[in-house]
Design a protein around this motif. Structure first.
Motif, PDB file in Angstrom:
ATOM      1  N   SER A 146       4.920  -5.084  -8.395  1.00  0.00           N
ATOM      2  CA  SER A 146       5.117  -3.996  -9.354  1.00  0.00           C
ATOM      3  C   SER A 146       6.228  -3.053  -8.881  1.00  0.00           C
ATOM      4  O   SER A 146       6.598  -3.039  -7.710  1.00  0.00           O
ATOM      5  N   LYS A 147       6.721  -2.254  -9.819  1.00  0.00           N
ATOM      6  CA  LYS A 147       7.757  -1.272  -9.478  1.00  0.00           C
ATOM      7  C   LYS A 147       7.240  -0.280  -8.440  1.00  0.00           C
ATOM      8  O   LYS A 147       7.991   0.167  -7.578  1.00  0.00           O
ATOM      9  N   TRP A 148       5.975   0.075  -8.525  1.00  0.00           N
ATOM     10  CA  TRP A 148       5.373   0.996  -7.558  1.00  0.00           C
ATOM     11  C   TRP A 148       5.394   0.383  -6.158  1.00  0.00           C
ATOM     12  O   TRP A 148       5.763   1.035  -5.189  1.00  0.00           O
ATOM     13  N   GLN A 149       4.993  -0.881  -6.043  1.00  0.00           N
ATOM     14  CA  GLN A 149       4.995  -1.552  -4.745  1.00  0.00           C
ATOM     15  C   GLN A 149       6.418  -1.672  -4.198  1.00  0.00           C
ATOM     16  O   GLN A 149       6.650  -1.435  -3.005  1.00  0.00           O
ATOM     17  N   LEU A 150       7.351  -2.014  -5.064  1.00  0.00           N
ATOM     18  CA  LEU A 150       8.749  -2.121  -4.631  1.00  0.00           C
ATOM     19  C   LEU A 150       9.305  -0.769  -4.201  1.00  0.00           C
ATOM     20  O   LEU A 150      10.070  -0.689  -3.231  1.00  0.00           O
ATOM     21  N   ALA A 151       8.907   0.292  -4.908  1.00  0.00           N
ATOM     22  CA  ALA A 151       9.347   1.641  -4.531  1.00  0.00           C
ATOM     23  C   ALA A 151       8.798   2.019  -3.160  1.00  0.00           C
ATOM     24  O   ALA A 151       9.518   2.611  -2.333  1.00  0.00           O
ATOM     25  N   ARG A 152       7.533   1.692  -2.905  1.00  0.00           N
ATOM     26  CA  ARG A 152       6.939   1.967  -1.581  1.00  0.00           C
ATOM     27  C   ARG A 152       7.676   1.203  -0.490  1.00  0.00           C
ATOM     28  O   ARG A 152       7.958   1.743   0.588  1.00  0.00           O
ATOM     29  N   MET A 153       7.982  -0.052  -0.774  1.00  0.00           N
ATOM     30  CA  MET A 153       8.693  -0.864   0.206  1.00  0.00           C
ATOM     31  C   MET A 153      10.102  -0.323   0.458  1.00  0.00           C
ATOM     32  O   MET A 153      10.546  -0.240   1.608  1.00  0.00           O
ATOM     33  N   ALA A 154      10.793   0.050  -0.611  1.00  0.00           N
ATOM     34  CA  ALA A 154      12.140   0.619  -0.461  1.00  0.00           C
ATOM     35  C   ALA A 154      12.074   1.932   0.316  1.00  0.00           C
ATOM     36  O   ALA A 154      12.959   2.214   1.136  1.00  0.00           O
TER      37      ALA A 154
END
Length: 137
Positions: free
Chosen positions: A80-88
């Motif tokens: 998800s975009k949320w997971q990708l944002a956390r990773m970034a």
């Protein structure tokens, strides 16, 4: 003297797009960046992220690019975009802290952005692709 990863422990890498191949590539990259060698005396594993961080600017940029590759692979897995944002954010924080001389080098021992990102990916894969799950030893 540092101890390298035994060859028997190194998985065979595939360029395939199946979940198991992607998971193996990501886990191998995380191991390379965070746990390639053990520091004698303190028995603390370190990887290329900490070693590259010793080289001003270029080392941090190379380590960041390798961390961003993990986020890119996660995007291809459908996180998800949320997971990708956390990773970034993990990679970004590691990059910003790593840019500070001396403090950044010490921070690489304690803040392992790629290990955190691998944990996010594993959680996603175990939930959405349980057939690709591997046993943790």
């Amino acid at each position: 003297m540092t101890r390298p990863i035994p060859m028997a422990a190194a998985p065979r890498l595939s360029l395939g797009t199946d979940i198991a191949a992607v998971r193996t590539r990501i886990e191998t990259m995380e191991r390379l960046l965070e746990r390639s060698f053990v520091v004698p005396g303190i028995n603390r594993p370190v990887g290329l992220d900490a070693i590259l961080g010793l080289m001003p600017v270029a080392g941090d940029l190379i380590a960041t690019a390798m961390g961003v590759w993990i986020v890119w692979e996660a995007r291809n897995l459908g996180l998800s975009k949320w997971q990708l944002a956390r990773m970034a954010a993990n990679v970004g924080f590691d990059t910003v802290i790593g840019a500070v001389p001396v403090i950044g080098d010490a921070a690489d021992f304690f803040f392992r952005s790629n290990t955190r990102n691998l944990r996010i990916i594993r959680k996603h894969l175990d939930k959405h692709h349980p057939a690709g799950a591997t046993l943790q030893g």
